[in-house]
Design a protein around this motif. Sequence first.
Motif, PDB file in Angstrom:
ATOM      1  N   GLU A 139     176.545 -31.135 -52.629  1.00  0.00           N
ATOM      2  CA  GLU A 139     175.871 -30.136 -53.974  1.00  0.00           C
ATOM      3  C   GLU A 139     174.432 -30.524 -54.399  1.00  0.00           C
ATOM      4  O   GLU A 139     173.576 -29.900 -54.318  1.00  0.00           O
ATOM      5  N   HIS A 140     174.536 -31.942 -54.469  1.00  0.00           N
ATOM      6  CA  HIS A 140     172.972 -32.367 -55.253  1.00  0.00           C
ATOM      7  C   HIS A 140     172.050 -32.495 -54.086  1.00  0.00           C
ATOM      8  O   HIS A 140     170.895 -32.242 -54.290  1.00  0.00           O
ATOM      9  N   GLY A 141     172.424 -32.816 -52.758  1.00  0.00           N
ATOM     10  CA  GLY A 141     171.604 -32.783 -51.771  1.00  0.00           C
ATOM     11  C   GLY A 141     171.071 -31.337 -51.369  1.00  0.00           C
ATOM     12  O   GLY A 141     170.239 -31.282 -50.826  1.00  0.00           O
ATOM     13  N   LEU A 142     171.848 -30.398 -51.398  1.00  0.00           N
ATOM     14  CA  LEU A 142     171.706 -29.177 -51.218  1.00  0.00           C
ATOM     15  C   LEU A 142     170.354 -28.728 -51.784  1.00  0.00           C
ATOM     16  O   LEU A 142     169.451 -27.772 -51.227  1.00  0.00           O
ATOM     17  N   VAL A 143     170.255 -29.306 -53.009  1.00  0.00           N
ATOM     18  CA  VAL A 143     168.958 -28.628 -53.802  1.00  0.00           C
ATOM     19  C   VAL A 143     167.763 -29.129 -53.089  1.00  0.00           C
ATOM     20  O   VAL A 143     166.706 -28.231 -53.276  1.00  0.00           O
ATOM     21  N   LEU A 176     174.998 -35.627 -43.880  1.00  0.00           N
ATOM     22  CA  LEU A 176     175.217 -34.113 -43.435  1.00  0.00           C
ATOM     23  C   LEU A 176     175.982 -33.390 -44.206  1.00  0.00           C
ATOM     24  O   LEU A 176     175.943 -32.106 -43.957  1.00  0.00           O
ATOM     25  N   ALA A 177     176.516 -33.871 -45.494  1.00  0.00           N
ATOM     26  CA  ALA A 177     177.349 -32.931 -46.359  1.00  0.00           C
ATOM     27  C   ALA A 177     176.329 -32.007 -46.901  1.00  0.00           C
ATOM     28  O   ALA A 177     176.717 -30.426 -46.807  1.00  0.00           O
ATOM     29  N   PRO A 178     174.901 -32.197 -47.233  1.00  0.00           N
ATOM     30  CA  PRO A 178     174.021 -31.148 -48.032  1.00  0.00           C
ATOM     31  C   PRO A 178     173.714 -30.110 -46.639  1.00  0.00           C
ATOM     32  O   PRO A 178     173.439 -29.096 -46.902  1.00  0.00           O
ATOM     33  N   ILE A 179     173.704 -30.587 -45.250  1.00  0.00           N
ATOM     34  CA  ILE A 179     173.381 -29.661 -44.335  1.00  0.00           C
ATOM     35  C   ILE A 179     174.443 -28.766 -44.071  1.00  0.00           C
ATOM     36  O   ILE A 179     174.054 -27.697 -43.795  1.00  0.00           O
ATOM     37  N   ASP A 184     176.234 -23.422 -44.696  1.00  0.00           N
ATOM     38  CA  ASP A 184     177.439 -22.268 -44.999  1.00  0.00           C
ATOM     39  C   ASP A 184     176.709 -21.437 -46.094  1.00  0.00           C
ATOM     40  O   ASP A 184     177.480 -20.302 -46.100  1.00  0.00           O
ATOM     41  N   ARG A 185     175.815 -21.724 -46.826  1.00  0.00           N
ATOM     42  CA  ARG A 185     175.175 -20.702 -47.776  1.00  0.00           C
ATOM     43  C   ARG A 185     174.084 -19.875 -47.166  1.00  0.00           C
ATOM     44  O   ARG A 185     173.190 -19.183 -47.845  1.00  0.00           O
ATOM     45  N   GLY A 213     178.826 -25.122 -35.845  1.00  0.00           N
ATOM     46  CA  GLY A 213     177.745 -24.113 -35.643  1.00  0.00           C
ATOM     47  C   GLY A 213     176.185 -24.414 -36.316  1.00  0.00           C
ATOM     48  O   GLY A 213     175.647 -23.540 -36.343  1.00  0.00           O
ATOM     49  N   VAL A 214     176.289 -25.436 -36.533  1.00  0.00           N
ATOM     50  CA  VAL A 214     174.690 -26.044 -37.209  1.00  0.00           C
ATOM     51  C   VAL A 214     173.791 -26.219 -36.088  1.00  0.00           C
ATOM     52  O   VAL A 214     174.077 -26.936 -35.199  1.00  0.00           O
ATOM     53  N   ARG A 215     172.481 -25.434 -35.829  1.00  0.00           N
ATOM     54  CA  ARG A 215     171.627 -25.532 -34.772  1.00  0.00           C
ATOM     55  C   ARG A 215     171.240 -26.935 -35.035  1.00  0.00           C
ATOM     56  O   ARG A 215     170.741 -27.586 -36.026  1.00  0.00           O
ATOM     57  N   HIS A 216     170.928 -27.580 -33.892  1.00  0.00           N
ATOM     58  CA  HIS A 216     170.423 -29.155 -33.729  1.00  0.00           C
ATOM     59  C   HIS A 216     169.986 -29.328 -32.583  1.00  0.00           C
ATOM     60  O   HIS A 216     170.373 -28.750 -31.485  1.00  0.00           O
ATOM     61  N   THR A 217     169.125 -30.550 -32.223  1.00  0.00           N
ATOM     62  CA  THR A 217     168.456 -30.772 -31.221  1.00  0.00           C
ATOM     63  C   THR A 217     168.584 -32.618 -30.910  1.00  0.00           C
ATOM     64  O   THR A 217     168.214 -33.099 -31.931  1.00  0.00           O
ATOM     65  N   LEU A 218     169.110 -33.043 -30.035  1.00  0.00           N
ATOM     66  CA  LEU A 218     169.180 -34.521 -29.879  1.00  0.00           C
ATOM     67  C   LEU A 218     168.054 -34.821 -29.388  1.00  0.00           C
ATOM     68  O   LEU A 218     167.314 -34.411 -28.372  1.00  0.00           O
TER      69      LEU A 218
END
Length: 363
Positions: A139-143, A176-179, A184-185, A213-218
């Motif tokens: 929640e804090h990192g989401l900001v 990764l929690a904020p990501i 999700d939002r 389902g989060v877009r990512h690139t290695l």
Amino acid sequence: MKVGGVSYRSIWVEDDGWSVGIIDQTTLPHDFHRTRLTTLDEAADAIRGMKVRGAPLIGATAAYGICLAAREDASDDAIDRACDTLMATRPTAVNLRWAVDAMRRALQNLPRDERAAAAYARAAAICDEDVAINRAIGEHGLVLIEQVAREREGTVNVLTHCNAGWLATVDHGTALAPIYLAHDRGIDVHVWVDETRPRNQGALTAWELGQHGVRHTLIPDNAGGHLMQHGMVDLCITGTDRTTRIGDVCNKIGTYLKALAAKDNGVPFYVALPGPTLDWTVRNGLTDIPIEERSGDEVSHVRGMGPDGMPAHVNIVPAGTAVANHAFDVTPARLVTGLITERGICAATEKGLGDLYPEHAET
Ligand code: MRU
């Protein structure tokens, strides 16, 4: 978090009420394999051999290792031996010491026949606390991610190093929690995933993000600086294995170089951490944090899946080449834009941390 639509934590007590289930992270990302720990030695081996890894999960597994030991022998000597065995598994993540100390305190004044049950209750509480902490970090990192999304159109690009996702914790992850929350939002977020040689924890991060389902690139470990120079990274978020009281951060080898590149390019560099990853006894991370050195085989050989779909272990260096494998490095606080904790975001300074954790500030 979900795997194939089924919710999992990274560690749990099995239906028999005592053995401990884990996901064997050495077979990921190709094979999702659950396994059972039934003894203290199996728990210690799982930590040492990195079937479980990531600072918070190492702590949680150690807690259950003490449960397994106490089931067999709950004497003071046996508990002490169990604590010593677990403490010797991996030196850098301070969550291990934190969890062992918490378990010791929970058991020390109890009659012997009550210790095993009390151990399981405390270990379960450590796991539940970790889940709640990581949700709050999210929640804090989401900001921070929302702020970038508000400031301009388009995708928010986050770079991360190693795996500080739900596999490294009991659930949700730290970095990764904020990501996950941003995704999700409905925020358009994309993650640059550092490969993280030599153990390639980036493959775990890619697997986790893919499951959600989060877009990512290695990317190869050396690519981050280039991406930052070209405006392709909005912010970096990593985890940490030990953060000192002045805000120095010890994390997977290579984190420091990313922080240097971020500083040079004006990219914010945030580190996400749960309270148990703070080591209030240490100020100077460079001189006072023990850095794990692992087998050179992890550098000279690469593990993966061969073209036949079978596990492969491939040598990539000339025979006899000297190799070094320092598993962690220290990023000095001056390179860290902010620390994302379960209590909010603060400056990587003694005052910033002391304001959030006043109960430790005076110690
Ligand atoms: O050697 P590992 O895979 O245990 O290292 C893990 C990391 O460096 C993570 O970034 C750290 O433990 C934070 S996990 C939330």
